[in-house]
Design an enzyme around this catalytic site. Sequence first.
Site, PDB file in Angstrom:
ATOM      1  N   LEU A 171       0.817  -1.216   0.000  1.00 14.73           N
ATOM      2  CA  LEU A 171       0.000   0.000   0.000  1.00 14.73           C
ATOM      3  C   LEU A 171       0.845   1.257   0.000  1.00 14.73           C
ATOM      4  O   LEU A 171       1.905   1.323   0.602  1.00 14.73           O
ATOM      5  CB  LEU A 171      -1.003  -0.008   1.151  1.00 14.73           C
ATOM      6  CG  LEU A 171      -0.585   0.137   2.608  1.00 14.73           C
ATOM      7  CD1 LEU A 171      -0.418   1.583   3.003  1.00 14.73           C
ATOM      8  CD2 LEU A 171      -1.637  -0.504   3.482  1.00 14.73           C
ATOM      9  N   ASN A 235      10.172  -2.343  -3.786  1.00 11.26           N
ATOM     10  CA  ASN A 235      10.579  -1.006  -3.347  1.00 11.26           C
ATOM     11  C   ASN A 235      11.948  -0.618  -3.912  1.00 11.26           C
ATOM     12  O   ASN A 235      12.184   0.547  -4.243  1.00 11.26           O
ATOM     13  CB  ASN A 235      10.562  -0.912  -1.819  1.00 11.26           C
ATOM     14  CG  ASN A 235       9.153  -0.640  -1.293  1.00 11.26           C
ATOM     15  OD1 ASN A 235       8.209  -0.557  -2.079  1.00 11.26           O
ATOM     16  ND2 ASN A 235       9.003  -0.511   0.001  1.00 11.26           N
ATOM     17  N   CYS A 287       9.484   4.268   3.865  1.00  7.05           N
ATOM     18  CA  CYS A 287       9.693   2.944   3.254  1.00  7.05           C
ATOM     19  C   CYS A 287      10.866   2.882   2.285  1.00  7.05           C
ATOM     20  O   CYS A 287      11.846   2.198   2.552  1.00  7.05           O
ATOM     21  CB  CYS A 287       8.408   2.511   2.554  1.00  7.05           C
ATOM     22  SG  CYS A 287       6.999   2.493   3.683  1.00  7.05           S
TER      23      CYS A 287
HETATM   24  C1  UGA Z   1       6.025   2.895  -1.023  1.00  9.12           C
HETATM   25  C2  UGA Z   1       5.625   1.958  -2.173  1.00  9.12           C
HETATM   26  O1  UGA Z   1       5.223   2.716  -3.302  1.00  9.12           O
HETATM   27  C3  UGA Z   1       4.489   1.039  -1.744  1.00  9.12           C
HETATM   28  O2  UGA Z   1       4.161   0.134  -2.782  1.00  9.12           O
HETATM   29  C4  UGA Z   1       4.939   0.261  -0.518  1.00  9.12           C
HETATM   30  O3  UGA Z   1       3.916  -0.592  -0.033  1.00  9.12           O
HETATM   31  C5  UGA Z   1       5.306   1.250   0.588  1.00  9.12           C
HETATM   32  O4  UGA Z   1       6.355   2.105   0.117  1.00  9.12           O
HETATM   33  C6  UGA Z   1       5.764   0.472   1.781  1.00  9.12           C
HETATM   34  O5  UGA Z   1       6.853  -0.116   1.727  1.00  9.12           O
HETATM   35  O6  UGA Z   1       5.010   0.327   2.766  1.00  9.12           O
HETATM   36  P1  UGA Z   1       5.019   5.164  -0.003  1.00  9.12           P
HETATM   37  O7  UGA Z   1       6.226   5.180   0.889  1.00  9.12           O
HETATM   38  O8  UGA Z   1       3.681   5.411   0.579  1.00  9.12           O
HETATM   39  O9  UGA Z   1       4.913   3.734  -0.755  1.00  9.12           O
HETATM   40  O10 UGA Z   1       5.287   6.266  -1.085  1.00  9.12           O
HETATM   41  P2  UGA Z   1       5.429   6.339  -2.686  1.00  9.12           P
HETATM   42  O11 UGA Z   1       4.171   6.770  -3.275  1.00  9.12           O
HETATM   43  O12 UGA Z   1       6.074   5.105  -3.203  1.00  9.12           O
HETATM   44  O13 UGA Z   1       6.464   7.549  -2.820  1.00  9.12           O
HETATM   45  C7  UGA Z   1       7.775   7.443  -2.290  1.00  9.12           C
HETATM   46  C8  UGA Z   1       8.593   8.651  -2.611  1.00  9.12           C
HETATM   47  O14 UGA Z   1       8.955   8.644  -3.990  1.00  9.12           O
HETATM   48  C9  UGA Z   1       7.920   9.988  -2.383  1.00  9.12           C
HETATM   49  O15 UGA Z   1       8.836  10.853  -1.760  1.00  9.12           O
HETATM   50  C10 UGA Z   1       7.540  10.471  -3.770  1.00  9.12           C
HETATM   51  O16 UGA Z   1       7.458  11.851  -3.891  1.00  9.12           O
HETATM   52  C11 UGA Z   1       8.719   9.924  -4.557  1.00  9.12           C
HETATM   53  N1  UGA Z   1       8.442   9.748  -6.005  1.00  9.12           N
HETATM   54  C12 UGA Z   1       7.459   8.920  -6.419  1.00  9.12           C
HETATM   55  C13 UGA Z   1       9.217  10.452  -6.929  1.00  9.12           C
HETATM   56  O17 UGA Z   1      10.135  11.195  -6.566  1.00  9.12           O
HETATM   57  N2  UGA Z   1       8.962  10.264  -8.263  1.00  9.12           N
HETATM   58  C14 UGA Z   1       7.982   9.441  -8.693  1.00  9.12           C
HETATM   59  O18 UGA Z   1       7.817   9.329  -9.916  1.00  9.12           O
HETATM   60  C15 UGA Z   1       7.209   8.759  -7.758  1.00  9.12           C
END
Ligand code: UGA
Length: 466
Positions: A171, A235, A287
Amino acid sequence: MGNATQSPETPQNTTTRPRISFLGCGYLGATYAICFAELGYEVVGYDVDAEKIDSFSTGTVPFHEPGLPELLKKNLESGRLRFTTDVQAVADFADVHFICVGTPQRAGEHGADLSYIEAAVTDLSRHLSRKVLIVGKSTVPVGTATWVQEIVDRNAPADLGVEVGWSPEFLQESNAMHDVLRPNRIVYAAQSEWASKLLKDVHRGIMELAAVEDREVPVVETDLATAELVKVAANAFLSTKISFINAMADLCEVTGGDVADLARAIGYDNRIGNRFLRAGIGFGGGCLPKDIRALTARAGELGVGESFRFLGEVDQLNTRRRTHTVGIIADLVGRPSGPAGPDLSGVRVAYLGATFKPDTDDIRDSPALAIARKLRASRADVVVYDPEGLDNAKSYAPELSYVKTLAEAVEGADVVCAMVPWEEFRTLDPEALGQQVAERRILDGMNAFYPEQWVSHGWTYRGIGR
Ligand code: UGA
């Protein structure tokens, strides 16, 4: 527990459903507990933090997650959902116990801290009086499931035959409810036919909802080690994708290219895909950063560290974004960095965004907040506004100034830094904003604007990698 009122979207409970507990009521456990009650299961959420349990029990979600408060209230009323700090009640109640406690990075090291898992499993095992299934959901180093089974064997009465299974979760905060109710896949590992059947029953509610909505949810049933690895692999892959596009952003900056166009163009190739290719200030959160470090550390322990050296670079490339972004801002206000960093004294920065991404109040390892702190360390006057993250940011970074509205943040600013793509920032109007600031300079740390639009209203625009 009382009779359930089924919502239109919840399929009827036509089969026997195991009773479920979720140990650890953070973002993960609480969302799961609430969503599984919504799917028609009888659920208990457990945590050692009495304040948290009180909050959920009285219908308040103690963090920001869209839609979750409404679903919590609804399911408390249904009688299928309750929260407790009483481990005996949990042990007596559930057939399947999901372990959802945190596995943070160990202080001063890269490996994961498994002490919360150890405590939760030990405590639960000592209170069991019948055969149950304990399923790990927390993100862990490979090999943890076997270790958890050993903890159970040492602490639960031997004749019960309590088993351990594993089922990682995927999630995303801010989309958590959707990801639990409508996952894009289910992965689990069981050690016996009995456990495998129980895990199938546990996920039946998700399958029934999918059938009603004419969707399919693929299931991967595998061994314990693979189930553990799937999560960290996912991840690590996502982190690599982001760092890759950020490396391309650097190349675009020195060549006059536009990384947003580049990402769009390669993303149309569905072998690559267009998601997680947004270049910018780098990834953060509770995460991705810790998971790539834990994976690298575990691979090292297992003698395959060399194969994961690239992940160290993915991590460092990500962290370097922060200093790099400070450099861009310094440049934008005409104070280019010297060897000791820029001197930004007297520069008033309207700083939009503190959380690690939009639609959450989570500031863990937030790149936006880290950059704000660096600007402050360079003596800038940083005025931060964030729609939901102010309280958390304030207690973590008290040296910054915080205001409750966007208007207060931008009033008289020498530069506007739009760092987190909240809807409120993505829809900013260049002309209206221009009336409020002292200087029309904007850093689009979200890479969400059309540069020409800002330039046509007299702004000096800088994106990242464009
Ligand atoms: C992440 C994973 O996407 C989930 O699938 C996983 O379950 C979760 O970790 C976990 O291990 O529990 P999350 O930490 O909620 O989810 O956040 P993301 O939406 O993955 O974003 C992570 C970071 O990447 C953010 O800082 C976001 O801004 C950055 N990001 C995301 C980018 O810099 N570029 C992108 O294209 C996408």
